[in-house]
Enzyme design. Structure first.
Site, PDB file in Angstrom:
ATOM      1  CD  GLU A  82      42.442  32.175  39.664  1.00  0.00           C
ATOM      2  OE1 GLU A  82      42.479  33.074  38.786  1.00  0.00           O
ATOM      3  OE2 GLU A  82      42.447  30.961  39.401  1.00  0.00           O
TER       4      GLU A  82
ATOM      5  CG  ASP B  33      21.444  30.792  31.152  1.00  0.00           C
ATOM      6  OD1 ASP B  33      20.466  31.504  31.405  1.00  0.00           O
ATOM      7  OD2 ASP B  33      21.421  29.873  30.316  1.00  0.00           O
TER       8      ASP B  33
END
Ligand code: GLC
Length: 532
Positions: free
Chosen positions: A251, A200
């Site tokens: 990751e 956002d």
């Protein structure tokens, strides 16, 4: 025409993502007494999304929140507001969506928290706090929704910055501890199994923390183009933060995606958010704000593709979201473009014309290369609700603009699913915003199986898109100035008539946004054709 994206390219390069505004999608019980939608309501309507043929859902914030900004004031980044359900509902929703072949994106709100987030009381140094200037605030910055961007810290000489509502204090992203805490929040949702996050108001993080005056006068940051070039917005250092989020996501296995909400000044600034090592995709506000005019639309397509080409990121396209006037209403107005966050006053709208154009705009959007975002209810052709009683308006924009701007509630009215009277199967007896009685003809149930309905058009378009549009080939065809015509590889040509005269078509019509009598494409109509 080149195709930089082989068939095995990651799903998000060409995904159609459906935005669920959780308060207004569907209720199954948790939110019923508040008139709100909830997570179990979404689970119950997954068949609608699977039948529609979208690839993913993005769910707006369902975290604990005092709802000063409809949930974009987050009081706990790892919880679920009891009005929306529980964390187990999120887990079940993700699992059930995956069973139906749908991916799930959640919403991360990093620029600010709720004023009721425990961090604000426990560790105010995580926020942007400054002494005032004389009796006034530290500088002249204004909030996105209107009024000053500063409020006094209770019981202190200091002021806190809030780019949005006073209930949304801004975090200080130059503070390593803020960055570290958000690494953990990202990992929390990725560990839970979401396929990505929509982030956002990212440019708000890049504010100039030397806090120079902006000189844009009173008002609302988003009411004009005050935010363009403002020191409150889109500074270069935001990209250090973005790169850090990307390294966390990298990751994880499985093509997780970061989607940037970056309202910035043009496609080239937007492309900076998806440069290598940053986010995967960014919303295309230039497309969302573009008027229904051939030259403007053509320019937006060209500028988008040109700006993104060096980054390798796919284009995205969008016509509506929970912050903007619904495009059926917008396209029926004299002025069909729209400013940021629905701050336009809004002329009366010819809704029949608006719907015709909206259906054509959908075929245009869904034929363009890249990914597309649908906003809940656009597949039903819903218009903006422009006559909500003033006393029911909840968007902070209303109060903070004077009140002069009705804000964003008109695009957030709960969806009509079935039946002939409100609440139209929404699931809560008394929806938090009232639905117009005229929506009886627009329910999903009423449109299901009707060959002329907007729902049927969207289903057909999404099915054909899957079958025919594997890559990202794109090339304009020679066409008159008021016509947009482009070819997507051997499989499909899209022609949109934005003129005033019928246009003779060549090729077999696979799908059209309205009737095509005598192989002539009427004005404000689009068709998908075979390439002869
Ligand atoms: C984003 C959201 C909007 C919210 C604002 C502040 O623009 O889409 O709904 O009010 O950020 O979080």
């Amino acid at each position: 025409m080149s195709d930089p994206s082989p068939r095995e390219s990651p799903w998000w390069r060409r995904a159609v993502v459906y935005e669920v505004y959780v308060r207004s999608f569907a209720s199954a019980g948790a939110g019923r007494s508040h008139g709100l939608g909830d997570l179990a309501g979404i689970r119950g309507r997954l068949p609608h999304l699977a039948d529609l043929g979208v690839d993913a859902v993005w769910i707006t914030p369902f975290y604990p929140s005092p709802m000063a900004d409809g949930g974009y004031d987050v009081a706990d980044h790892r919880g679920v507001d009891p009005r929306f359900g529980t964390l187990d509902d999120v887990r079940a929703l993700v699992a059930e969506a995956h069973d139906r072949g749908l991916r799930v994106l959640t919403d991360l709100v990093p620029n600010h928290t709720s004023i009721e987030h425990p961090w604000f009381a426990e560790d105010p140094s995580l926020y942007v706090l400054r002494p005032g200037r004389g009796d006034g605030p530290p500088n002249d910055w204004i909030s996105a929704f209107g009024g000053p961007a500063w409020s006094r810290m209770p019981g202190s000489d200091l002021w806190y910055l809030h780019t949005f509502a006073p209930e949304q204090p801004d975090l200080d992203w130059s503070n390593e501890e803020v960055r570290r805490r958000f690494d953990d929040v990202l990992r929390f949702w990725l560990d839970l199994g979401v396929d990505g996050l929509r982030i956002d108001a990212v440019p708000a993080i890049g504010k100039d923390l030397t806090l120079p005056d902006a000189g844009h006068g009173p008002g609302a940051l988003f009411a004009s183009s005050s935010w363009v070039g403002s020191p409150q917005w889109d500074g270069d250092w935001v990209h250090d933060v973005v790169a850090r989020w990307r390294s966390v996501v990298d990751e994880y296995p499985g093509d997780r995606v970061l989607v940037s909400e970056s309202v910035v000044a043009g496609p080239e600034r937007a492309a900076r958010y998806v440069a290598p090592g940053r986010m995967h995709t960014t919303f295309n506000f230039d497309h969302l704000h573009a008027p229904w005019e051939p030259a403007a639309l053509r320019a937006v397509v060209d500028a988008t593709l040109a700006a993104l080409a060096p980054t390798g990121a796919p284009a995205t396209w969008v016509l509506s979201n929970h912050d903007e006037t619904r495009h059926v209403t917008r396209f029926g107005r004299r002025s069909t473009g729209v400013g940021v966050m629905g701050f336009d006053a809004g002329d009366p709208s010819d809704l029949a014309l608006g719907l015709r154009r909206a259906r054509a705009a959908a075929l245009l959007m869904l034929a363009l290369p890249g990914s597309a975002y649908l906003y809940q209810g656009e597949e039903l052709g819903l218009p903006e609700v422009t006559d909500l009683p003033e006393e029911l308006l909840q968007d902070p924009t209303w109060e903070r603009s004077g009140p002069t701007s009705r804000g964003r509630d008109g695009c957030r009215v709960p969806l009509p699913w079935s039946g002939s009277a409100p609440p139209f199967g929404f699931g809560a007896e008394d929806p938090w915003l009232p639905q117009p009685a005229s929506w009886a003809d627009l329910t999903a149930q009423a449109q299901d199986g009707d060959p002329t309905s907007t729902l049927t058009l969207y289903r057909a378009a999404l099915r054909l898109r899957r079958e025919l549009l594997a890559g990202e080939e794109f090339g304009w065809d020679d066409a008159p100035a008021e016509v947009l015509s482009f070819t997507r590889g051997p499989g499909l040509r899209c022609v949109v008539n934005l003129g005033t005269e019928p246009l003779p078509l060549v090729g077999e019509v696979l799908l059209a946004s309205g009737p095509v009598p005598g192989d002539e494409l009427p004005p404000d109509t689009a068709a998908w054709l075979t390439v002869p």
